[in-house]
Scaffold this motif. Structure first.
Motif, mmCIF file in Angstrom:
data_model
loop_
_atom_site.group_PDB
_atom_site.id
_atom_site.type_symbol
_atom_site.label_atom_id
_atom_site.label_comp_id
_atom_site.label_asym_id
_atom_site.label_seq_id
_atom_site.Cartn_x
_atom_site.Cartn_y
_atom_site.Cartn_z
ATOM 1 N N SER A 204 0.845 -1.185 0.012
ATOM 2 C CA SER A 204 0.156 0.056 0.027
ATOM 3 C C SER A 204 0.895 1.215 0.016
ATOM 4 C CB SER A 204 -1.031 -0.026 1.100
ATOM 5 O OG SER A 204 -1.721 1.136 1.367
ATOM 6 N N ALA A 205 0.293 2.334 -0.381
ATOM 7 C CA ALA A 205 0.948 3.618 -0.545
ATOM 8 C C ALA A 205 1.207 3.942 0.773
ATOM 9 C CB ALA A 205 0.150 4.552 -1.244
ATOM 10 N N GLU A 206 0.474 3.762 1.734
ATOM 11 C CA GLU A 206 0.441 4.013 3.109
ATOM 12 C C GLU A 206 -0.050 2.834 4.028
ATOM 13 O OE1 GLU A 206 -1.731 7.520 4.506
ATOM 14 O OE2 GLU A 206 -1.103 8.701 2.634
ATOM 15 N N PRO A 207 0.542 2.740 5.245
ATOM 16 C CA PRO A 207 -0.040 1.452 6.143
ATOM 17 C C PRO A 207 -1.264 1.465 6.297
ATOM 18 C CG PRO A 207 2.142 2.573 6.959
ATOM 19 C CD PRO A 207 1.562 3.406 5.846
ATOM 20 N N LEU A 208 -1.931 0.332 6.098
ATOM 21 C CA LEU A 208 -3.366 0.077 6.425
ATOM 22 C C LEU A 208 -3.647 0.017 7.824
ATOM 23 C CD1 LEU A 208 -4.566 -1.861 3.465
ATOM 24 C CD2 LEU A 208 -4.439 0.575 3.699
ATOM 25 N N VAL A 209 -2.574 -0.930 8.497
ATOM 26 C CA VAL A 209 -3.002 -1.205 9.958
ATOM 27 C C VAL A 209 -1.666 -0.669 10.732
ATOM 28 C CG1 VAL A 209 -3.196 -3.263 11.625
ATOM 29 C CG2 VAL A 209 -4.277 -3.313 9.239
ATOM 30 N N LEU A 210 -1.915 -0.366 11.977
ATOM 31 C CA LEU A 210 -0.914 0.027 13.017
ATOM 32 C C LEU A 210 -0.737 -1.111 14.087
ATOM 33 C CD1 LEU A 210 -0.971 3.952 13.178
ATOM 34 C CD2 LEU A 210 0.879 2.586 12.018
ATOM 35 N N ARG A 211 0.122 -1.434 14.378
ATOM 36 C CA ARG A 211 0.285 -2.447 15.577
ATOM 37 C C ARG A 211 0.616 -1.626 16.860
ATOM 38 N NH1 ARG A 211 3.412 -6.239 11.467
ATOM 39 N NH2 ARG A 211 1.938 -7.132 10.577
ATOM 40 N N LEU A 212 0.218 -1.707 17.848
ATOM 41 C CA LEU A 212 0.321 -1.057 19.224
ATOM 42 C C LEU A 212 1.022 -2.038 20.106
ATOM 43 C CD1 LEU A 212 -3.382 0.457 19.228
ATOM 44 C CD2 LEU A 212 -1.363 1.445 18.126
ATOM 45 N N LEU B 38 9.757 -2.441 8.995
ATOM 46 C CA LEU B 38 10.822 -1.375 8.417
ATOM 47 C C LEU B 38 10.063 -0.042 8.542
ATOM 48 C CD1 LEU B 38 11.754 -3.430 5.218
ATOM 49 C CD2 LEU B 38 13.016 -3.299 7.419
ATOM 50 N N PRO B 39 11.000 1.098 8.238
ATOM 51 C CA PRO B 39 10.420 2.311 8.224
ATOM 52 C C PRO B 39 9.183 2.401 7.026
ATOM 53 C CG PRO B 39 12.783 2.530 8.112
ATOM 54 C CD PRO B 39 12.434 1.035 7.893
ATOM 55 N N ALA B 40 8.129 3.382 7.475
ATOM 56 C CA ALA B 40 7.074 3.634 6.698
ATOM 57 C C ALA B 40 6.143 2.463 6.549
ATOM 58 C CB ALA B 40 7.412 3.943 5.190
ATOM 59 N N GLY B 41 6.322 1.366 7.869
ATOM 60 C CA GLY B 41 5.252 0.527 7.975
ATOM 61 C C GLY B 41 5.498 -0.683 7.097
ATOM 62 N N ARG B 42 6.785 -0.903 6.383
ATOM 63 C CA ARG B 42 6.983 -2.048 5.749
ATOM 64 C C ARG B 42 7.426 -3.104 6.339
ATOM 65 N NH1 ARG B 42 4.329 0.897 2.589
ATOM 66 N NH2 ARG B 42 4.832 1.635 0.774
ATOM 67 N N THR B 43 7.367 -4.329 5.921
ATOM 68 C CA THR B 43 8.022 -5.310 6.825
ATOM 69 C C THR B 43 8.535 -6.407 5.899
ATOM 70 O OG1 THR B 43 5.907 -6.733 6.579
ATOM 71 C CG2 THR B 43 6.058 -5.405 8.507
ATOM 72 N N ILE B 44 9.526 -7.039 6.469
ATOM 73 C CA ILE B 44 10.125 -8.236 5.587
ATOM 74 C C ILE B 44 10.590 -9.463 6.561
ATOM 75 C CG2 ILE B 44 12.669 -7.381 6.062
ATOM 76 C CD1 ILE B 44 13.325 -8.157 3.399
#
Length: 270
Positions: free
Chosen positions: A62-70, A229-235
């Motif tokens: 996504s262009a921006e994260p859809l879900v934030l983990r708290l 990762l930054p900007a909400g990406r993951t690997i």
């Protein structure tokens, strides 16, 4: 014979095939309602692991994260939809209603079409849909393209301070229509990703992405370790359980995911 009925099973697809499907939309809606990925997965229903994988994929593409983990709280944290995620869900549901209405109108006019023709059409649609087995999928834009005599180095910007490098033949560059500014999908198998927690370590791998361990999915022999990762990406990397224990991997630790440029596969609209 009554008119054929098509039921809307809509997905929103980019030019290179990444989709937002009905199951994933239901997952997002349940996360918004319950504030928990585990509870949302039970409500859909789907496995907890599949839910985590789906959220990672959605946030990466996504262009921006859809879900934030708290993190924290009496229950150990939770998850919530971002404003962007809520807008994507609302748009999907609005389009789905229009989509079903259109299918109903088309189905009402299929009296002259035989059942075999309808079935053939459905088979064709299923065959045209191809999914990748690569665990890590990153939507990005080509930021640099350096041509050599035989090969080309391609740099892909996948978000804030995060970049992926790959090397392709000139023939591949031409066939994929690659150029600076072109949107591409970078695929990396989890088995090709290695992890380190040692700062300043000199590595020959061209791709080095620093982040924070967000979750470890244990297995009988190997664990799946996911970095935020930054900007909400993951690997995600596949690491043996013994290595995880030896290195002391745990959520919240800073770590670097590294992999060779040759391990990256690109896809783009032809």
């Amino acid at each position: 014979m009554s008119a054929a009925r098509f039921i809307a099973r809509m997905s929103l697809e980019s030019a290179i095939g990444a989709d937002l499907s009905g199951v994933r939309i239901r997952l997002l809606e349940e996360i918004d309602r319950r504030g928990s990925i585990s509870q949302a997965a039970k409500a859909v229903p789907m496995s907890y692991k599949a839910a985590w994988d789906a959220i990672d994929t959605l946030n990466n593409l996504s262009a921006e994260p859809l879900v934030l983990r708290l993190v924290g709280g009496t229950n150990g944290g939770g998850s919530q939809l971002t404003a962007y995620g809520q807008s994507m869900v609302a748009m999907y549901r609005a389009l789905e209603g229009e989509y079903q209405a259109t299918l109903d109108r088309v189905a009402s006019q299929l009296g002259a079409v035989g059942t075999g023709d309808v079935q053939g059409f459905q088979q064709l649609m299923r065959r045209l849909r191809i999914n990748s087995s690569a665990r890590n999928q990153f939507l990005g834009v080509i930021s640099a393209l350096t041509l050599g005599p035989v090969e080309a180095e391609v740099r892909i910007n996948i978000g804030q301070h995060s970049e992926i490098v790959t090397v392709l033949t000139l023939a591949s560059v031409e066939s994929l229509g690659l150029a600076v500014g072109v949107e591409v999908l970078a695929l990396v198998k989890a088995s090709a990703v290695m992890l380190t927690v040692e700062q300043g370590l000199k590595l020959s791998a061209r791709n080095q992405l620093w982040g924070e361990i967000s979750v470890i999915h244990p297995g009988p022999v190997n664990n799946e370790v996911t970095l935020l990762l930054p900007a909400g990406r993951t690997i995600t990397a596949v690491v043996t359980r013994a290595s995880c224990e030896t290195l002391g991997f745990a959520p919240g630790m800073a770590a670097c995911a590294f992999f060779k440029a040759s391990s990256v596969i690109l896809a783009s609209q032809v």
